[in-house]
Design an enzyme around this catalytic site. Structure first.
Site, short mmCIF file in Angstrom:
data_model
loop_
_atom_site.label_atom_id
_atom_site.label_comp_id
_atom_site.label_asym_id
_atom_site.label_seq_id
_atom_site.Cartn_x
_atom_site.Cartn_y
_atom_site.Cartn_z
N HIS A 1 7.11 9.09 -27.47
CA HIS A 1 6.15 9.93 -26.74
C HIS A 1 6.40 11.43 -27.04
O HIS A 1 5.47 12.17 -27.36
CB HIS A 1 6.24 9.66 -25.24
CG HIS A 1 5.36 10.53 -24.42
ND1 HIS A 1 3.98 10.42 -24.43
CD2 HIS A 1 5.64 11.57 -23.58
CE1 HIS A 1 3.46 11.33 -23.63
NE2 HIS A 1 4.44 12.04 -23.10
N ARG B 1 -3.10 21.87 -13.28
CA ARG B 1 -2.22 20.77 -13.70
C ARG B 1 -2.60 20.23 -15.08
O ARG B 1 -1.73 19.75 -15.81
CB ARG B 1 -2.24 19.65 -12.65
CG ARG B 1 -1.24 18.58 -13.00
CD ARG B 1 -0.79 17.73 -11.85
NE ARG B 1 0.26 16.83 -12.34
CZ ARG B 1 0.96 16.01 -11.60
NH1 ARG B 1 0.76 15.97 -10.31
NH2 ARG B 1 1.88 15.25 -12.13
N ASN C 1 -0.88 18.95 -19.87
CA ASN C 1 -1.25 18.02 -20.93
C ASN C 1 -1.36 18.70 -22.28
O ASN C 1 -1.95 18.15 -23.21
CB ASN C 1 -2.59 17.35 -20.61
CG ASN C 1 -2.46 16.36 -19.49
OD1 ASN C 1 -1.54 15.55 -19.50
ND2 ASN C 1 -3.33 16.44 -18.52
N LYS D 1 2.96 11.43 -10.91
CA LYS D 1 2.07 10.60 -11.74
C LYS D 1 2.79 9.31 -12.10
O LYS D 1 3.94 9.35 -12.57
CB LYS D 1 1.68 11.33 -13.02
CG LYS D 1 0.54 12.29 -12.84
CD LYS D 1 0.03 12.74 -14.20
CE LYS D 1 -1.07 13.75 -14.07
NZ LYS D 1 -1.53 14.24 -15.39
N HIS E 1 -1.57 11.23 -27.14
CA HIS E 1 -1.91 9.90 -26.62
C HIS E 1 -2.67 9.09 -27.66
O HIS E 1 -2.48 7.88 -27.79
CB HIS E 1 -2.71 10.03 -25.33
CG HIS E 1 -1.86 10.45 -24.15
ND1 HIS E 1 -2.38 10.86 -22.95
CD2 HIS E 1 -0.52 10.51 -24.00
CE1 HIS E 1 -1.40 11.16 -22.11
NE2 HIS E 1 -0.26 10.97 -22.73
N HIS F 1 -1.24 16.74 -25.43
CA HIS F 1 -1.26 15.32 -25.09
C HIS F 1 -2.55 14.60 -25.49
O HIS F 1 -2.53 13.38 -25.64
CB HIS F 1 -1.01 15.13 -23.59
CG HIS F 1 0.44 15.32 -23.21
ND1 HIS F 1 1.12 16.49 -23.44
CD2 HIS F 1 1.32 14.48 -22.62
CE1 HIS F 1 2.37 16.36 -23.00
NE2 HIS F 1 2.51 15.15 -22.50
N ARG G 1 0.82 -1.24 0.00
CA ARG G 1 0.00 0.00 0.00
C ARG G 1 0.84 1.27 0.00
O ARG G 1 0.38 2.33 0.39
CB ARG G 1 -0.98 0.03 1.18
CG ARG G 1 -1.96 -1.11 1.18
CD ARG G 1 -3.19 -0.78 2.00
NE ARG G 1 -4.09 -1.92 2.02
CZ ARG G 1 -4.09 -2.85 2.98
NH1 ARG G 1 -3.26 -2.75 3.99
NH2 ARG G 1 -4.92 -3.85 2.92
N GLU H 1 -4.59 17.12 -10.24
CA GLU H 1 -5.30 17.49 -11.46
C GLU H 1 -6.79 17.60 -11.20
O GLU H 1 -7.62 16.92 -11.83
CB GLU H 1 -4.99 16.47 -12.56
CG GLU H 1 -5.06 17.09 -13.95
CD GLU H 1 -4.48 16.18 -15.02
OE1 GLU H 1 -3.32 15.74 -14.87
OE2 GLU H 1 -5.17 15.93 -16.00
N1 LIG Z 1 4.66 10.58 -15.10
C1 LIG Z 1 4.63 11.66 -15.84
O1 LIG Z 1 4.32 12.75 -15.37
C2 LIG Z 1 5.04 11.57 -17.28
C3 LIG Z 1 5.25 12.73 -18.02
C4 LIG Z 1 5.69 12.63 -19.34
C5 LIG Z 1 5.92 11.37 -19.89
N2 LIG Z 1 5.70 10.26 -19.14
C6 LIG Z 1 5.94 8.92 -19.70
O2 LIG Z 1 7.33 8.80 -19.95
C7 LIG Z 1 7.52 7.79 -20.93
C8 LIG Z 1 8.55 8.24 -21.93
O3 LIG Z 1 9.75 8.47 -21.26
P1 LIG Z 1 11.15 8.49 -22.03
O4 LIG Z 1 11.02 9.29 -23.25
O5 LIG Z 1 12.15 8.86 -21.01
O6 LIG Z 1 11.29 7.00 -22.53
P2 LIG Z 1 12.10 5.71 -22.00
O7 LIG Z 1 12.12 5.65 -20.53
O8 LIG Z 1 11.48 4.56 -22.72
O9 LIG Z 1 13.58 5.98 -22.51
C9 LIG Z 1 13.81 6.11 -23.89
C10 LIG Z 1 14.98 5.25 -24.36
O10 LIG Z 1 16.20 5.83 -23.92
C11 LIG Z 1 16.97 4.86 -23.23
N3 LIG Z 1 17.75 5.60 -22.24
C12 LIG Z 1 17.30 6.19 -21.12
N4 LIG Z 1 18.26 6.91 -20.55
C13 LIG Z 1 19.37 6.76 -21.31
C14 LIG Z 1 20.68 7.28 -21.25
N5 LIG Z 1 21.04 8.17 -20.32
N6 LIG Z 1 21.57 6.89 -22.20
C15 LIG Z 1 21.19 6.03 -23.19
N7 LIG Z 1 19.95 5.53 -23.31
C16 LIG Z 1 19.05 5.90 -22.38
C17 LIG Z 1 15.99 3.88 -22.70
O11 LIG Z 1 16.57 2.62 -22.47
C18 LIG Z 1 14.97 3.83 -23.82
O12 LIG Z 1 15.43 2.98 -24.84
C19 LIG Z 1 6.16 7.54 -21.56
O13 LIG Z 1 5.67 6.32 -21.08
C20 LIG Z 1 5.32 8.67 -21.03
O14 LIG Z 1 3.96 8.33 -20.91
C21 LIG Z 1 5.27 10.34 -17.86
#
Ligand SMILES: NC(=O)c1ccc[n+]([C@@H]2O[C@H](COP(=O)([O-])OP(=O)(O)OC[C@H]3O[C@@H](n4cnc5c(N)ncnc54)[C@H](O)[C@@H]3O)[C@@H](O)[C@H]2O)c1
Length: 370
Positions: free
Chosen positions: A268, A243, A247, A143, A254, A250, A121, A237
């Site tokens: 993304h 907040r 988006n 999030k 999405h 987005h 939890r 949000e």
């Molecule tokens: N929680 C939130 O508020 C929020 C906000 C925006 C996006 N997101 C989410 O984030 C995700 C996208 O994140 P992302 O773009 O970081 O993608 P990711 O985490 O998939 O990383 C992208 C790629 O880069 C590689 N990588 C990461 N760091 C590296 C480094 N320093 N050197 C070499 N390779 C590296 C990873 O292995 C992967 O192949 C989506 O799922 C999206 O929905 C969440």
């Protein structure tokens, strides 16, 4: 060291930003490593590049890194991988006071964050983001989510970290395409509420992508400061709260990502870039925003190597995806639109008929990428 506070009462936490911070992470993480160990969740790419630096930094302070690796890529942000991860964490005998250290991009942060929210939890969480996208956006604000067949991030929880450590140096190994995709989220802060920062992006975006340390530091600090301010005002949000502005772009993004099947064909941040350009153009079509602002935004995204449209879509399918958006209420599609650069706002005043006609014009058939 730069420090930004996310002010959430007893759940407040610091974001520390410094070049080389990971190699000194043991000192920051020592208070979290009860029992001399710390579970580090990462993906195979991140660990290959930076795992030894993290392990050695922890070892210097007498902390054993118990690593759990998942395959890289959005496909790991799934119910199945989450279930497997939770079983592994339980098998390690983690207690609620043991935090999970999410060491990776947004995928790892969202997956590890949700595991931390669910385990017994709720256990602690430390975010050490390694992509530009995660450093400027996803590691802050609490999030967490996994994707479901019905859409992106549809199952998740709000679960704030206790600490965020940002080391811009790790971006040195990030593939160029991932760096650009993360840059879309930097631009987003300018478009939401900071026209001056958008100007800064126009002037400094190239330097940032080319590795200029000062530009990266400035973009990261400005972005997390903007996000921290909004999150402190509206953590969960709330309907009509600020907040939702985060988006921007987005709703389209999405839907486009779901249509692409969360595959590497559309990252993304790329979907967000196209979504922001579409949101600007819809704002123009609705008579809300000057055309020159939409053109300026599209022009900047384009020169930075980001898409401003994803043609070849089925507009009806996109609209059906947009009906699933979490912002929607009372059967109406809620969108973040713009009155101009730095002036985003939320509205449900665009009817489905007008949205469909816009999608037919902008993204159906073979319209070339603007
Ligand atoms: N929680 C939130 O508020 C929020 C906000 C925006 C996006 N997101 C989410 O984030 C995700 C996208 O994140 P992302 O773009 O970081 O993608 P990711 O985490 O998939 O990383 C992208 C790629 O880069 C590689 N990588 C990461 N760091 C590296 C480094 N320093 N050197 C070499 N390779 C590296 C990873 O292995 C992967 O192949 C989506 O799922 C999206 O929905 C969440």
């Amino acid at each position: 060291m730069r420090q930004v506070e996310v002010a959430l009462g007893e759940r407040s936490y610091p974001i520390l930003i410094e070049s080389g911070l990971i190699s000194r992470a043991g000192a920051q993480l020592h208070p979290y490593a009860r029992g001399g160990r710390l579970v580090v969740l990462s993906d195979e790419n991140v660990w290959r590049h930076h795992g030894s630096t993290m392990s050695e930094a922890l070892a210097q302070d007498g902390i054993e890194a118990v690593r759990i690796l998942v395959p890289a890529g959005e496909g790991s942000k799934s119910w199945a991988v989450l279930g497997d991860l939770l079983e592994k964490l339980l098998a390690l005998g983690l207690s609620r006071s043991d935090p999970i250290l999410a060491f990776g991009g947004g995928m790892i942060g969202d997956l590890g964050g949700l595991a931390a929210a669910l385990l017994k939890r709720g256990c602690g969480l430390v975010q050490v983001p390694t992509t530009l996208l995660a450093q400027v956006d996803s590691s802050v604000g609490g999030k967490t989510a996994v994707n479901m067949a019905g859409g992106k991030n549809l199952v998740g929880a709000f679960h704030q970290p206790g600490l965020v450590l940002i080391d811009p140096d790790v971006l040195g190994t990030l593939p160029d395409r991932e760096l650009r995709a993360g840059y879309a989220e930097v631009v987003k802060y300018g478009l939401i509420a900071d026209a001056d920062f958008f100007c800064w992006c126009e002037m400094n975006g190239f330097a940032l992508l080319e590795g200029d340390a000062a530009a990266r530091l400035h973009a990261i600090e400005t972005s997390v400061r903007a996000k921290a301010t909004i999150v402190a005002e509206d953590e969960r949000e709330a309907a009509g709260g600020r907040r939702a502005l985060l988006n921007f772009g987005h709703s389209f993004a999405h839907a486009l990502e779901a249509e692409a099947g969360y595959s590497g064909s559309l990252l993304h941040g790329e979907a967000v870039a196209a979504g922001m350009a579409l949101a600007m153009r819809l704002s123009v079509a609705e008579g809300l925003c000057p055309d020159e602002d939409a053109m300026r935004v599209a022009g900047h995204l384009r020169v930075m190597g980001l898409p401003t449209s994803i043609p070849g879509q089925d507009p009806q399918r996109l609209l059906a995806r947009m009906r699933q958006d979490k912002k929607n209420a009372s059967g109406r599609i809620s969108l973040i639109l713009s009155r101009g650069i730095g002036q985003a706002f939320q509205t449900d005043a665009v009817s489905e008929e007008r949205l469909l006609s816009f999608l037919q014009h902008e993204v159906s058939g073979g319209r070339s990428v603007a």
